[in-house]
Design a protein around this motif. Structure first.
Motif, PDB file in Angstrom:
ATOM      1  N   ILE A 151       0.847  -1.191   0.000  1.00 45.64           N
ATOM      2  CA  ILE A 151       0.000   0.000   0.000  1.00 45.64           C
ATOM      3  C   ILE A 151       0.883   1.241   0.000  1.00 45.64           C
ATOM      4  N   GLY A 152       0.602   2.132  -0.960  1.00 41.75           N
ATOM      5  CA  GLY A 152       1.425   3.332  -1.105  1.00 41.75           C
ATOM      6  C   GLY A 152       0.646   4.577  -0.825  1.00 41.75           C
ATOM      7  N   GLY A 153       1.414   5.630  -0.919  1.00 37.70           N
ATOM      8  CA  GLY A 153       2.684   5.703  -1.651  1.00 37.70           C
ATOM      9  C   GLY A 153       2.440   5.861  -3.151  1.00 37.70           C
ATOM     10  N   GLU A 154       3.457   6.403  -3.804  1.00 41.67           N
ATOM     11  CA  GLU A 154       3.343   6.731  -5.226  1.00 41.67           C
ATOM     12  C   GLU A 154       3.513   5.511  -6.119  1.00 41.67           C
ATOM     13  N   HIS A 155       3.126   5.664  -7.392  1.00 41.53           N
ATOM     14  CA  HIS A 155       3.064   4.512  -8.298  1.00 41.53           C
ATOM     15  C   HIS A 155       4.439   4.006  -8.709  1.00 41.53           C
ATOM     16  N   THR A 156       5.475   4.785  -8.504  1.00 41.30           N
ATOM     17  CA  THR A 156       6.836   4.322  -8.757  1.00 41.30           C
ATOM     18  C   THR A 156       7.074   2.955  -8.128  1.00 41.30           C
ATOM     19  N   LEU A 157       6.521   2.761  -6.940  1.00 40.84           N
ATOM     20  CA  LEU A 157       6.769   1.565  -6.132  1.00 40.84           C
ATOM     21  C   LEU A 157       6.360   0.279  -6.829  1.00 40.84           C
ATOM     22  N   SER A 158       5.334   0.340  -7.662  1.00 38.26           N
ATOM     23  CA  SER A 158       4.797  -0.877  -8.285  1.00 38.26           C
ATOM     24  C   SER A 158       5.839  -1.589  -9.128  1.00 38.26           C
ATOM     25  N   TYR A 159       6.722  -0.814  -9.762  1.00 39.96           N
ATOM     26  CA  TYR A 159       7.751  -1.394 -10.625  1.00 39.96           C
ATOM     27  C   TYR A 159       8.536  -2.473  -9.893  1.00 39.96           C
ATOM     28  N   TYR A 160       8.936  -2.188  -8.657  1.00 37.92           N
ATOM     29  CA  TYR A 160       9.824  -3.083  -7.923  1.00 37.92           C
ATOM     30  C   TYR A 160       9.120  -4.386  -7.524  1.00 37.92           C
ATOM     31  N   GLN A 161       7.851  -4.310  -7.167  1.00 42.54           N
ATOM     32  CA  GLN A 161       7.135  -5.534  -6.805  1.00 42.54           C
ATOM     33  C   GLN A 161       6.816  -6.361  -8.045  1.00 42.54           C
ATOM     34  N   HIS A 163      -3.842   6.962 -16.051  1.00 37.41           N
ATOM     35  CA  HIS A 163      -2.664   7.278 -16.868  1.00 37.41           C
ATOM     36  C   HIS A 163      -1.942   5.989 -17.274  1.00 37.41           C
ATOM     37  N   ARG A 164      -1.231   6.060 -18.386  1.00 42.39           N
ATOM     38  CA  ARG A 164      -0.468   4.892 -18.826  1.00 42.39           C
ATOM     39  C   ARG A 164       0.792   4.668 -17.989  1.00 42.39           C
ATOM     40  N   ASP A 165       1.386   5.745 -17.482  1.00 41.05           N
ATOM     41  CA  ASP A 165       2.649   5.662 -16.721  1.00 41.05           C
ATOM     42  C   ASP A 165       3.734   4.990 -17.546  1.00 41.05           C
ATOM     43  N   MET A 166       3.847   5.436 -18.807  1.00 37.44           N
ATOM     44  CA  MET A 166       4.811   4.841 -19.741  1.00 37.44           C
ATOM     45  C   MET A 166       5.779   5.860 -20.320  1.00 37.44           C
ATOM     46  N   LYS A 167       6.093   6.910 -19.571  1.00 41.68           N
ATOM     47  CA  LYS A 167       7.113   7.852 -20.024  1.00 41.68           C
ATOM     48  C   LYS A 167       8.495   7.266 -19.730  1.00 41.68           C
ATOM     49  N   PRO A 168       9.482   7.490 -20.606  1.00 41.09           N
ATOM     50  CA  PRO A 168      10.838   6.985 -20.320  1.00 41.09           C
ATOM     51  C   PRO A 168      11.498   7.722 -19.159  1.00 41.09           C
ATOM     52  N   GLU A 169      11.166   9.003 -18.987  1.00 39.11           N
ATOM     53  CA  GLU A 169      11.642   9.802 -17.855  1.00 39.11           C
ATOM     54  C   GLU A 169      10.769  11.032 -17.737  1.00 39.11           C
ATOM     55  N   TYR A 170      10.833  11.679 -16.588  1.00 41.33           N
ATOM     56  CA  TYR A 170      10.009  12.871 -16.368  1.00 41.33           C
ATOM     57  C   TYR A 170      10.688  13.757 -15.334  1.00 41.33           C
ATOM     58  N   ASP A 171      10.732  15.041 -15.627  1.00 41.50           N
ATOM     59  CA  ASP A 171      11.292  16.020 -14.687  1.00 41.50           C
ATOM     60  C   ASP A 171      12.741  15.688 -14.343  1.00 41.50           C
ATOM     61  N   GLY A 172      13.468  15.123 -15.333  1.00 44.90           N
ATOM     62  CA  GLY A 172      14.870  14.785 -15.129  1.00 44.90           C
ATOM     63  C   GLY A 172      15.108  13.501 -14.367  1.00 44.90           C
ATOM     64  N   MET A 178      13.308   6.961 -13.074  1.00 43.33           N
ATOM     65  CA  MET A 178      12.329   6.134 -12.381  1.00 43.33           C
ATOM     66  C   MET A 178      11.479   7.038 -11.497  1.00 43.33           C
ATOM     67  N   CYS A 179      10.219   7.192 -11.852  1.00 41.87           N
ATOM     68  CA  CYS A 179       9.332   8.052 -11.074  1.00 41.87           C
ATOM     69  C   CYS A 179       7.888   7.593 -11.286  1.00 41.87           C
ATOM     70  N   HIS A 180       6.953   8.356 -10.763  1.00 41.56           N
ATOM     71  CA  HIS A 180       5.561   7.876 -10.759  1.00 41.56           C
ATOM     72  C   HIS A 180       4.927   7.833 -12.144  1.00 41.56           C
ATOM     73  N   THR A 181       5.561   8.445 -13.142  1.00 44.45           N
ATOM     74  CA  THR A 181       5.016   8.424 -14.508  1.00 44.45           C
ATOM     75  C   THR A 181       5.693   7.391 -15.406  1.00 44.45           C
ATOM     76  N   THR A 182       6.650   6.616 -14.875  1.00 51.35           N
ATOM     77  CA  THR A 182       7.475   5.775 -15.753  1.00 51.35           C
ATOM     78  C   THR A 182       7.475   4.270 -15.484  1.00 51.35           C
ATOM     79  N   PRO A 183       6.831   3.732 -14.444  1.00 44.64           N
ATOM     80  CA  PRO A 183       7.070   2.315 -14.109  1.00 44.64           C
ATOM     81  C   PRO A 183       6.722   1.326 -15.208  1.00 44.64           C
ATOM     82  N   PHE A 184       5.664   1.587 -15.974  1.00 41.23           N
ATOM     83  CA  PHE A 184       5.252   0.606 -16.976  1.00 41.23           C
ATOM     84  C   PHE A 184       6.117   0.688 -18.240  1.00 41.23           C
ATOM     85  N   TYR A 185       6.724   1.838 -18.492  1.00 36.06           N
ATOM     86  CA  TYR A 185       7.713   1.914 -19.576  1.00 36.06           C
ATOM     87  C   TYR A 185       8.882   0.993 -19.254  1.00 36.06           C
TER      88      TYR A 185
END
Length: 353
Positions: free
Chosen positions: A166-176, A193-202, A205-212
């Motif tokens: 239980i989170g917490g931001e979506h970044t965490l899902s990648y690791y599990q 959201h798709r959360d498939m950006k390669p990077e965001y805000d420099g 690995m962040c809340h917009t990128t785990p599924f990429y």
């Protein structure tokens, strides 16, 4: 901090099978027990106490809010879920006519102890982007979580426990998801959201990128990902999803033709191992007043319930996360909704064993 470092050294040992007693011995030093978290209660706080050994479902929280790019508050997600599940919500599920503890035995490990940043960050620069100190701090914490979450997940899985983060931001899902990827699960991803950006805000690995990254690094093929409720994306993310065969049922598909999704999900999950990643912002705006990136045109609780119940009963749930739940101004709506969603998933699904 001393306890966390020692635990990580121990966890570097390769574990193939593990008893409940050994698993708990490994895990306990990594966690603040539920009663000492901000919530002060265990998840669902049953009057009948379940030991770790007796449990088949283990909940653990990760209260971080370090890469979110708009609204804040998901650091309090585990608090909101625990407090509402313990103090506001009955464990009897009226529509199922069953108590959740008749279906599953839940144990709550508490919250992962997050190390303090190496360097205190400054406020964002005038550009709105994170500065180098902030990025360094984020990388320090994510490096810790990148080692710790897969170990926690693997140990729970080998001990025959369903891991629920239980989170917490979506970044965490990648690791599990990464930890469970050798099981080749079908991923059911509820999100606005798709959360498939390669990077965001420099930040890579962040809340917009785990599924990429979970696709691009070869852990989960796109054809094994079903995205539900999507209604905000950019052209590059859309292309990424299409190129990799991600199955998408956007919010308009669901509002107008939900039966298509229900039929597909029943077929796609029959006799499969599945993992559910549930971002609370899949729900429509009125239901999620605190989450960081809410979107209009979302799903309502009855639609989500229909979708959950369309997962074939032969499917085996091997992992679950619920993320981006936030708490602000004593508004506990998202904690309530997250808890009721978790109860419906657990009452419907077969768990690992």
């Amino acid at each position: 901090m001393y306890i966390v470092v020692i635990s990580l050294i121990v966890l570097k040992k390769k574990i193939t099978t593990i008893s409940s007693a050994a698993a708990l011995e490994f895990l306990q030093p990594l966690f603040t027990i539920p009663e000492k978290t901000n919530a002060g209660y265990s998840f669902a706080d049953s009057p009948i106490k379940i030991s770790f050994n007796e449990s088949n479902v283990v909940v653990y929280g990760i209260p971080i809010d370090i890469t979110t790019s708009f609204g804040k508050g998901t650091v309090r997600g585990p608090e909101a879920i625990r407090l509402t599940s313990a103090r506001q919500i009955e464990t009897f599920i009226l529509d199922e006519k069953v108590d959740i503890y008749e279906k599953v035995k839940i144990y709550d490990l508490g919250d992962v102890k997050i190390p303090m940043p190496i360097v205190r960050g400054e406020k964002k620069e005038d550009t709105g982007k994170k500065n180098r100190q902030q990025i360094s701090n984020i990388m320090h914490i994510l490096s810790f979580l990148g080692k710790t979450i897969p170990k926690i997940t693997s140990i729970l899985y080998e001990a025959k426990k369903l891991p629920i983060m239980i989170g917490g931001e979506h970044t965490l899902s990648y690791y599990q998801m990464k930890a469970l990827s050798p099981e080749k699960p079908v991923i059911i991803h509820f999100d606005a959201h798709r959360d498939m950006k390669p990077e965001y805000d420099g930040i890579r690995m962040c809340h917009t990128t785990p599924f990429y990254h979970i696709i691009n690094e070869g852990y989960i093929p796109g054809k094994n990902i079903i995205q539900i409720g999507i209604r905000q994306t950019d052209r590059q993310e859309n292309s990424m999803a299409e190129k990799n065969g991600v199955v998408t049922f956007d919010a308009w598909d669901i509002h107008n033709r939900i039966d298509n999704l229900l039929r597909y999900l029943r077929m796609a999950t029959a006799n499969k191992k599945i993992y559910i990643s549930f971002d609370i912002d899949v729900y429509d705006l009125p239901y999620v007043p605190c989450t960081g990136t809410p979107e209009p045109f979302g799903l309502n609780p009855f639609e989500v319930l229909q979708i959950i119940k369309s997962i074939d009963t032969s499917a085996k749930l091997i992992g679950l996360d619920i993320v981006e739940v936030a708490l602000r101004n004593d508004d506990y709506r998202e904690g309530v909704l997250a808890t009721q969603t978790l109860f419906r998933i657990l009452s419907h699904m077969r768990c690992i064993y």
